[in-house]
Motif scaffolding. Structure first.
Motif, PDB file in Angstrom:
ATOM      1  N   GLU A 175       0.840  -1.202   0.000  1.00  0.00           N
ATOM      2  CA  GLU A 175       0.000   0.000   0.000  1.00  0.00           C
ATOM      3  C   GLU A 175       0.873   1.249   0.000  1.00  0.00           C
ATOM      4  O   GLU A 175       1.872   1.334   0.704  1.00  0.00           O
ATOM      5  CB  GLU A 175      -0.908   0.004   1.222  1.00  0.00           C
ATOM      6  CG  GLU A 175      -1.911   1.164   1.200  1.00  0.00           C
ATOM      7  CD  GLU A 175      -2.848   1.153   2.401  1.00  0.00           C
ATOM      8  OE1 GLU A 175      -3.513   2.188   2.611  1.00  0.00           O
ATOM      9  OE2 GLU A 175      -2.891   0.133   3.122  1.00  0.00           O
ATOM     10  N   ASN A 178       2.635   7.647   0.862  1.00  0.00           N
ATOM     11  CA  ASN A 178       2.673   8.992   0.299  1.00  0.00           C
ATOM     12  C   ASN A 178       3.873   9.134  -0.625  1.00  0.00           C
ATOM     13  O   ASN A 178       4.731   8.265  -0.706  1.00  0.00           O
ATOM     14  CB  ASN A 178       2.735  10.058   1.412  1.00  0.00           C
ATOM     15  CG  ASN A 178       3.936   9.864   2.315  1.00  0.00           C
ATOM     16  OD1 ASN A 178       5.075   9.983   1.877  1.00  0.00           O
ATOM     17  ND2 ASN A 178       3.675   9.545   3.580  1.00  0.00           N
ATOM     18  N   ASN A 184      -0.834  10.621   1.080  1.00  0.00           N
ATOM     19  CA  ASN A 184      -1.833   9.558   1.161  1.00  0.00           C
ATOM     20  C   ASN A 184      -2.630   9.405  -0.136  1.00  0.00           C
ATOM     21  O   ASN A 184      -3.862   9.502  -0.161  1.00  0.00           O
ATOM     22  CB  ASN A 184      -2.800   9.829   2.329  1.00  0.00           C
ATOM     23  CG  ASN A 184      -3.691   8.623   2.600  1.00  0.00           C
ATOM     24  OD1 ASN A 184      -3.312   7.488   2.321  1.00  0.00           O
ATOM     25  ND2 ASN A 184      -4.886   8.874   3.119  1.00  0.00           N
ATOM     26  N   THR A 186      -4.714   7.768  -3.044  1.00  0.00           N
ATOM     27  CA  THR A 186      -5.613   6.613  -3.036  1.00  0.00           C
ATOM     28  C   THR A 186      -6.035   6.177  -4.434  1.00  0.00           C
ATOM     29  O   THR A 186      -6.794   5.224  -4.572  1.00  0.00           O
ATOM     30  CB  THR A 186      -6.887   6.939  -2.227  1.00  0.00           C
ATOM     31  OG1 THR A 186      -7.518   8.091  -2.802  1.00  0.00           O
ATOM     32  CG2 THR A 186      -6.553   7.207  -0.769  1.00  0.00           C
ATOM     33  N   SER A 187      -5.569   6.885  -5.459  1.00  0.00           N
ATOM     34  CA  SER A 187      -6.010   6.542  -6.811  1.00  0.00           C
ATOM     35  C   SER A 187      -4.893   6.741  -7.825  1.00  0.00           C
ATOM     36  O   SER A 187      -3.968   7.536  -7.624  1.00  0.00           O
ATOM     37  CB  SER A 187      -7.218   7.393  -7.223  1.00  0.00           C
ATOM     38  OG  SER A 187      -6.815   8.736  -7.448  1.00  0.00           O
ATOM     39  N   GLN A 190      -4.476  10.305  -9.233  1.00  0.00           N
ATOM     40  CA  GLN A 190      -3.650  11.281  -8.512  1.00  0.00           C
ATOM     41  C   GLN A 190      -2.207  11.247  -8.998  1.00  0.00           C
ATOM     42  O   GLN A 190      -1.557  12.287  -9.107  1.00  0.00           O
ATOM     43  CB  GLN A 190      -3.711  11.005  -7.003  1.00  0.00           C
ATOM     44  CG  GLN A 190      -5.031  11.398  -6.364  1.00  0.00           C
ATOM     45  CD  GLN A 190      -5.101  10.957  -4.911  1.00  0.00           C
ATOM     46  OE1 GLN A 190      -5.365   9.793  -4.614  1.00  0.00           O
ATOM     47  NE2 GLN A 190      -4.845  11.887  -4.014  1.00  0.00           N
ATOM     48  N   GLU A 221      -5.088  -0.114  -8.087  1.00  0.00           N
ATOM     49  CA  GLU A 221      -6.051   0.628  -7.266  1.00  0.00           C
ATOM     50  C   GLU A 221      -7.169  -0.328  -6.872  1.00  0.00           C
ATOM     51  O   GLU A 221      -7.746  -1.007  -7.725  1.00  0.00           O
ATOM     52  CB  GLU A 221      -6.602   1.809  -8.060  1.00  0.00           C
ATOM     53  CG  GLU A 221      -7.596   2.668  -7.311  1.00  0.00           C
ATOM     54  CD  GLU A 221      -8.160   3.786  -8.172  1.00  0.00           C
ATOM     55  OE1 GLU A 221      -9.312   4.206  -7.901  1.00  0.00           O
ATOM     56  OE2 GLU A 221      -7.471   4.237  -9.118  1.00  0.00           O
ATOM     57  N   GLY A 224     -10.440   1.992  -2.806  1.00  0.00           N
ATOM     58  CA  GLY A 224      -9.997   3.246  -2.209  1.00  0.00           C
ATOM     59  C   GLY A 224      -8.577   3.234  -1.701  1.00  0.00           C
ATOM     60  O   GLY A 224      -8.177   4.139  -0.951  1.00  0.00           O
ATOM     61  N   LYS A 225      -7.815   2.229  -2.108  1.00  0.00           N
ATOM     62  CA  LYS A 225      -6.409   2.175  -1.707  1.00  0.00           C
ATOM     63  C   LYS A 225      -5.541   2.008  -2.954  1.00  0.00           C
ATOM     64  O   LYS A 225      -5.947   1.393  -3.937  1.00  0.00           O
ATOM     65  CB  LYS A 225      -6.158   1.017  -0.737  1.00  0.00           C
ATOM     66  CG  LYS A 225      -6.822   1.209   0.623  1.00  0.00           C
ATOM     67  CD  LYS A 225      -6.466   0.077   1.574  1.00  0.00           C
ATOM     68  CE  LYS A 225      -7.090   0.295   2.947  1.00  0.00           C
ATOM     69  NZ  LYS A 225      -6.745  -0.804   3.893  1.00  0.00           N
ATOM     70  N   LEU A 226      -4.334   2.551  -2.872  1.00  0.00           N
ATOM     71  CA  LEU A 226      -3.398   2.470  -3.981  1.00  0.00           C
ATOM     72  C   LEU A 226      -2.223   1.597  -3.559  1.00  0.00           C
ATOM     73  O   LEU A 226      -1.647   1.774  -2.481  1.00  0.00           O
ATOM     74  CB  LEU A 226      -2.899   3.871  -4.352  1.00  0.00           C
ATOM     75  CG  LEU A 226      -2.032   3.977  -5.610  1.00  0.00           C
ATOM     76  CD1 LEU A 226      -2.836   3.613  -6.859  1.00  0.00           C
ATOM     77  CD2 LEU A 226      -1.464   5.393  -5.750  1.00  0.00           C
ATOM     78  N   TYR A 227      -1.879   0.634  -4.424  1.00  0.00           N
ATOM     79  CA  TYR A 227      -0.786  -0.285  -4.146  1.00  0.00           C
ATOM     80  C   TYR A 227       0.277  -0.146  -5.241  1.00  0.00           C
ATOM     81  O   TYR A 227      -0.028   0.155  -6.393  1.00  0.00           O
ATOM     82  CB  TYR A 227      -1.283  -1.730  -4.107  1.00  0.00           C
ATOM     83  CG  TYR A 227      -2.337  -1.998  -3.060  1.00  0.00           C
ATOM     84  CD1 TYR A 227      -1.977  -2.450  -1.789  1.00  0.00           C
ATOM     85  CD2 TYR A 227      -3.688  -1.789  -3.332  1.00  0.00           C
ATOM     86  CE1 TYR A 227      -2.957  -2.708  -0.820  1.00  0.00           C
ATOM     87  CE2 TYR A 227      -4.665  -2.039  -2.380  1.00  0.00           C
ATOM     88  CZ  TYR A 227      -4.288  -2.489  -1.124  1.00  0.00           C
ATOM     89  OH  TYR A 227      -5.242  -2.738  -0.171  1.00  0.00           O
TER      90      TYR A 227
END
Length: 290
Positions: A175, A178, A184, A186-187, A190, A221, A224-227
């Motif tokens: 995950e 930043n 932070n 999440t997509s 971004q 994605e 709601g979390k970005l890895y």
């Protein structure tokens, strides 16, 4: 007499005594090199070919101040160069105004671009450092080049802070906590939005399929979390575009073309580079680095 001549020609045709064409003579290495370099020059002088050429990796466009390259008729018009650090079978230079066009051929093949490289060099003693003519262009480049490597690094998960534990839902991914510029995230959008504050969208789009859509993308994605995959901590390269040594610029309605050289520490590389800057409604963007 005419009948005798006609009969003789007929007999020759039937018996195969007509003159035989000679086998084509095989070209020497030097003759092949000449043809390949002539092909390279012709390609640069043809706008359609040139547009295709400069999109090959490490292939520079014509310097801004040069309209066409004079064609050579014999190999002796080039100055041969010996380079113990190169495995090229032939290196030669052609003087064009204040530039030297350098040809490297690694073998004699069917097309110059299959086995050769071309570049342009300038006598760095003729460059005026920090020329007032290029003050505004230098300011634009300084701002963009201060963040281009970092932004490109983010695209490939470099310099991104990750949680220590590997994701159980996505093995091999972590995950994203930043980046320096995105807190932070999440997509994927971004990441794209930030990268597109530095690079022209049309230019950077070519990297998106590999980064976001391949079988093993850099980012995933989910809910709601970005890895991201775990990647190297930074991009390091001692070579830098030297914005104090801009050679020439050309401005159009939507772009600025910049001829520039690079530096390795205090050593200036005489090989010419090209930077393209796009003018967008949101500001200047890097659109090409050659």
């Amino acid at each position: 007499m005419k009948k005798c001549l006609a009969l003789f020609l007929l007999i020759c045709t039937l018996t195969g005594c007509s003159p035989k064409s000679e086998e084509p003579k095989e070209l020497t290495f030097e003759e092949k090199v000449l043809l390949l370099i002539q092909e390279c020059i012709d390609d640069y002088n043809t706008s359609i070919a040139a547009d295709s050429i400069i999109h090959q990796i490490d292939t520079p466009p014509l310097p801004i101040s040069i309209g066409t390259i004079p064609q050579i008729e014999k190999l002796s018009e080039l100055k041969p160069v010996e380079d113990d650090h190169s495995n090229a079978e032939f290196i030669g230079t052609l003087k064009i105004n204040e530039y030297q066009m350098v040809f490297h051929l690694y073998s004699a093949c069917d097309s110059f671009w299959q086995c050769g490289e071309a570049s342009f060099q300038i006598d760095t003693t003729t460059i005026r450092p920090d020329s007032p003519t290029f003050t505004s262009t230098k300011a634009i480049l300084d701002e963009l080049l201060a963040v281009d490597r970092e932004a490109f690094g983010y695209l490939y998960g470099i310099g991104v802070d990750l949680v220590p534990e590997e994701s159980t839902a996505h093995p091999g991914y972590y995950e994203v906590l930043n980046t320096v510029n995105i807190e932070n995230p999440t997509s994927i959008n971004q990441i794209k939005e930030y990268v597109e504050t530095v690079f022209d969208k049309e230019f950077i789009l070519q990297f998106y399929p590999e980064v976001f859509e391949s079988e093993s993308p850099i980012y995933i994605e989910d809910n709601g979390k970005l890895y991201s995959i775990e990647n190297a901590p930074s991009i390091t390269d001692e070579q830098n575009y030297n914005t104090s040594l801009i050679i020439n610029t050309q401005e159009t309605e939507d772009k600025i073309l910049v001829d520039i050289v690079t530096s390795y520490g205090d050593t200036i590389d005489p090989e010419l580079k090209r930077i393209e800057i796009s003018k967008t409604e949101n500001g200047y963007r890097l659109a090409g680095l050659y």
